[in-house]
Design an enzyme around this catalytic site. Sequence first.
Site, PDB file in Angstrom:
ATOM      1  N   LYS A   1      -9.003   1.568 -10.631  1.00  0.00           N
ATOM      2  CA  LYS A   1      -9.554   1.683  -9.288  1.00  0.00           C
ATOM      3  C   LYS A   1     -10.732   2.662  -9.276  1.00  0.00           C
ATOM      4  O   LYS A   1     -10.592   3.821  -9.682  1.00  0.00           O
ATOM      5  CB  LYS A   1      -8.446   2.170  -8.350  1.00  0.00           C
ATOM      6  CG  LYS A   1      -8.597   1.817  -6.902  1.00  0.00           C
ATOM      7  CD  LYS A   1      -7.305   2.197  -6.192  1.00  0.00           C
ATOM      8  CE  LYS A   1      -7.330   1.847  -4.726  1.00  0.00           C
ATOM      9  NZ  LYS A   1      -6.086   2.304  -4.075  1.00  0.00           N
TER      10      LYS A   1
ATOM     11  N   GLU B   1      -6.056   4.877  -9.910  1.00  0.00           N
ATOM     12  CA  GLU B   1      -7.370   5.363  -9.519  1.00  0.00           C
ATOM     13  C   GLU B   1      -7.994   6.359 -10.494  1.00  0.00           C
ATOM     14  O   GLU B   1      -7.336   7.276 -10.975  1.00  0.00           O
ATOM     15  CB  GLU B   1      -7.253   6.006  -8.137  1.00  0.00           C
ATOM     16  CG  GLU B   1      -8.566   6.330  -7.487  1.00  0.00           C
ATOM     17  CD  GLU B   1      -8.366   6.605  -6.015  1.00  0.00           C
ATOM     18  OE1 GLU B   1      -8.602   7.751  -5.601  1.00  0.00           O
ATOM     19  OE2 GLU B   1      -7.974   5.678  -5.288  1.00  0.00           O
TER      20      GLU B   1
ATOM     21  N   PHE C   1     -12.474  -2.046   3.302  1.00  0.00           N
ATOM     22  CA  PHE C   1     -11.612  -1.249   4.173  1.00  0.00           C
ATOM     23  C   PHE C   1     -11.803  -1.640   5.641  1.00  0.00           C
ATOM     24  O   PHE C   1     -12.762  -1.209   6.287  1.00  0.00           O
ATOM     25  CB  PHE C   1     -11.903   0.237   3.988  1.00  0.00           C
ATOM     26  CG  PHE C   1     -11.185   0.860   2.826  1.00  0.00           C
ATOM     27  CD1 PHE C   1     -10.936   0.153   1.666  1.00  0.00           C
ATOM     28  CD2 PHE C   1     -10.752   2.173   2.895  1.00  0.00           C
ATOM     29  CE1 PHE C   1     -10.273   0.722   0.590  1.00  0.00           C
ATOM     30  CE2 PHE C   1     -10.093   2.767   1.828  1.00  0.00           C
ATOM     31  CZ  PHE C   1      -9.849   2.046   0.683  1.00  0.00           C
TER      32      PHE C   1
ATOM     33  N   ASP D   1       0.852  -1.183   0.000  1.00  0.00           N
ATOM     34  CA  ASP D   1       0.000   0.000   0.000  1.00  0.00           C
ATOM     35  C   ASP D   1       0.892   1.239   0.000  1.00  0.00           C
ATOM     36  O   ASP D   1       0.946   1.998   0.968  1.00  0.00           O
ATOM     37  CB  ASP D   1      -0.909  -0.022   1.234  1.00  0.00           C
ATOM     38  CG  ASP D   1      -2.069   0.955   1.118  1.00  0.00           C
ATOM     39  OD1 ASP D   1      -2.233   1.545   0.027  1.00  0.00           O
ATOM     40  OD2 ASP D   1      -2.806   1.121   2.095  1.00  0.00           O
TER      41      ASP D   1
END
Length: 323
Positions: free
Chosen positions: A134, A98, A180, A23
């Site tokens: 994303k 993204e 998440f 990440d």
Amino acid sequence: MTDVLDQTTALDQLRKMTTVVADTGEVAAVKKYQPVDCTTNPSLVFGALKDPASEALVAKEIEAGRKAGKTPEEVTETLTVAVGAELTKLVPGRVSTEVDACLSFDTAASVDRARAIVADYAARGIGRDRILIKLASTWEGIRAAEILQGEGIDCNLTLLFSMAQAAACADAGAFLISPFVGRITDWHKKAEGVEGYAPEEDPGVKSVRAIYDYYKSNDIETVVMGASFRNTGQIKALAGCDNLTISPKLLDELAADNTDLPRALSPDMASGVPPVKLDEAAFRWDMNADAMATEKLAEGIRNFDADHQKLIKMITTLLNQGA
């Protein structure tokens, strides 16, 4: 009992049962941890701008944008892909890139932006099999993913906090979802006035376990990638999940941990929960009924957009320095 000297680290053990994703968008961190995949977002790209290992790459993209007369927004888009392209050289798997958070409620615009990202990667010699698009797990984002998946463009549905979102993503044929964990836990800690939870009782952990069980019970091929971890206890409680995306700090902690790591999730453990089909009205009703999911999705989109705007502001400053 296993001899301590013969034990591998918790990170080594985790990698034997789960695909570990970094990440981070920082080149040095990716080189250090050697993950299979990488995931990026505006805040991670912002971090890459400060990364000495990315200095030459950033300078090159800024200069190219300046010469081409591109706007700060356009340079931000190309720089994001440039960072992703660099990461594809360091990982054998995929790099998530993204779509702008401000497009989260516009299916057509999200599809157009995704196609532009794919085209930019292609111009750099990188095929769509190396990237994931994303998108936020709004109804519109999920519909965009459905269109893109039909075109052979694999998608990562992020900001996912509920079973309704997970079920809708599965129906859309999404390649991967990112539930998440930490943000779910944060909400419940505040709502219940507690300092924390044991891993087995952690609301974020329980949410991902339920989604994993639903997917495996119904032979859904969509990859479940737990994200947004607050501590290694949450990670260990999801050992065996398809993918886990982990920050450098927590990767360090796992690498320094020599305790045994038992498998917590396996397709063989599926309970046989039946499938659920959601149309738009049912999806929106279920989301409305889930205060946590509604609030965290909205907050996540706002924060991603704020990071994107901050990134654009920094690019504007860098462009003006050479004007």
